[in-house]
Scaffold this active site. Sequence first.
Site, PDB file in Angstrom:
ATOM      1  N   GLU A  77       0.809  -1.221   0.000  1.00  0.00           N
ATOM      2  CA  GLU A  77       0.000   0.000   0.000  1.00  0.00           C
ATOM      3  C   GLU A  77       0.849   1.280   0.000  1.00  0.00           C
ATOM      4  O   GLU A  77       0.395   2.329   0.446  1.00  0.00           O
ATOM      5  CB  GLU A  77      -0.927  -0.006   1.206  1.00  0.00           C
ATOM      6  CG  GLU A  77      -1.957  -1.122   1.151  1.00  0.00           C
ATOM      7  CD  GLU A  77      -3.061  -0.923   2.173  1.00  0.00           C
ATOM      8  OE1 GLU A  77      -4.161  -0.520   1.772  1.00  0.00           O
ATOM      9  OE2 GLU A  77      -2.802  -1.155   3.368  1.00  0.00           O
ATOM     10  N   HIS A  96      -0.159   5.405   7.469  1.00  0.00           N
ATOM     11  CA  HIS A  96      -1.340   4.583   7.176  1.00  0.00           C
ATOM     12  C   HIS A  96      -1.347   3.433   8.170  1.00  0.00           C
ATOM     13  O   HIS A  96      -0.326   2.774   8.380  1.00  0.00           O
ATOM     14  CB  HIS A  96      -1.311   4.028   5.752  1.00  0.00           C
ATOM     15  CG  HIS A  96      -2.332   2.945   5.555  1.00  0.00           C
ATOM     16  ND1 HIS A  96      -3.684   3.176   5.719  1.00  0.00           N
ATOM     17  CD2 HIS A  96      -2.219   1.625   5.258  1.00  0.00           C
ATOM     18  CE1 HIS A  96      -4.345   2.047   5.512  1.00  0.00           C
ATOM     19  NE2 HIS A  96      -3.485   1.083   5.244  1.00  0.00           N
ATOM     20  N   HIS A  98      -4.163   0.530  10.674  1.00  0.00           N
ATOM     21  CA  HIS A  98      -5.443  -0.162  10.788  1.00  0.00           C
ATOM     22  C   HIS A  98      -5.939  -0.186  12.237  1.00  0.00           C
ATOM     23  O   HIS A  98      -6.627  -1.127  12.631  1.00  0.00           O
ATOM     24  CB  HIS A  98      -5.305  -1.596  10.270  1.00  0.00           C
ATOM     25  CG  HIS A  98      -4.650  -1.703   8.924  1.00  0.00           C
ATOM     26  ND1 HIS A  98      -3.718  -2.662   8.611  1.00  0.00           N
ATOM     27  CD2 HIS A  98      -4.786  -0.948   7.803  1.00  0.00           C
ATOM     28  CE1 HIS A  98      -3.312  -2.507   7.351  1.00  0.00           C
ATOM     29  NE2 HIS A  98      -3.937  -1.466   6.848  1.00  0.00           N
TER      30      HIS A  98
HETATM   31 ZN   LIG Z   1      -3.969  -0.857   4.886  1.00  0.00          ZN
END
Ligand SMILES: [Zn+2]
Length: 251
Positions: A77, A96, A98
């Site tokens: 990503e 980034h 989660h």
């Molecule tokens: Zn991700």
Amino acid sequence: MREYNRLRTDLVIANRILAFEEVVDAYGHVSIRNPVNPNHFYMSHSVAPGMVTQEDIVEHDLEGRAVDGDTRPLYLERFIHAGVYAARPDVNSVVHAHAEAILPYGIATGTPLRPVIHSGSFIGPHVPVWNIADRFGDTNLLVTNMDQARDLAAALADNNVALMRGHGFVAAARSLIEVVRLSVYLPRNARVLTTALTLGGEITSLSEGEINQRNQEAYGPYSTATWRTWEHWANRCGCGHMVTRPENPGE
Ligand SMILES: [Zn+2]
């Protein structure tokens, strides 16, 4: 060269902090724009953030490709970072992740994620939710190409954070220290809001005026208050000996 070494060391510290504070686990990443060439950024190759060392840092271009012929496997990503740097010249660092505490706010429309605690002010007054399915239909939910990354960056627009439906968040700031601070406090703010919702009644969020005041008066990457958090978190994750403050930090 000394500057480049410091930048790589700071990026290692940022990786370790985000892992120790449970913002990232085996997945998730942090990057910093190349201060000399704004069309490049630095990020680890595909290594768990808690294990990143200086040797793992790879220079990427704004299409998500490794430069200098580095052939090590990259994060799937990485395009998220390329997309945000391309769209936002004011942004010098991107995360980034989660983090579980924010995920409900990407799938439930009843309560938007917003700053409710003073340290959550860095989130900013508005947190857009990006749904990859709106434009790309059924996917594996990961941002695996520049088209998806550009769409995400457009949803982020001028905000500091965007939630990614059923997936995670992207955070953007003008410095590495600020994006780490923002990313640590984002899940904490979400947890407080979730707890408050279980208590019932009206929720009082920070006003736009309060957010602005905090961002203007108490918020600089090298201010005493911000530096204190960086030193604290670096020590907690075993990186205290790696911390160096720039001689002329500017602010
Ligand atoms: Zn991700």
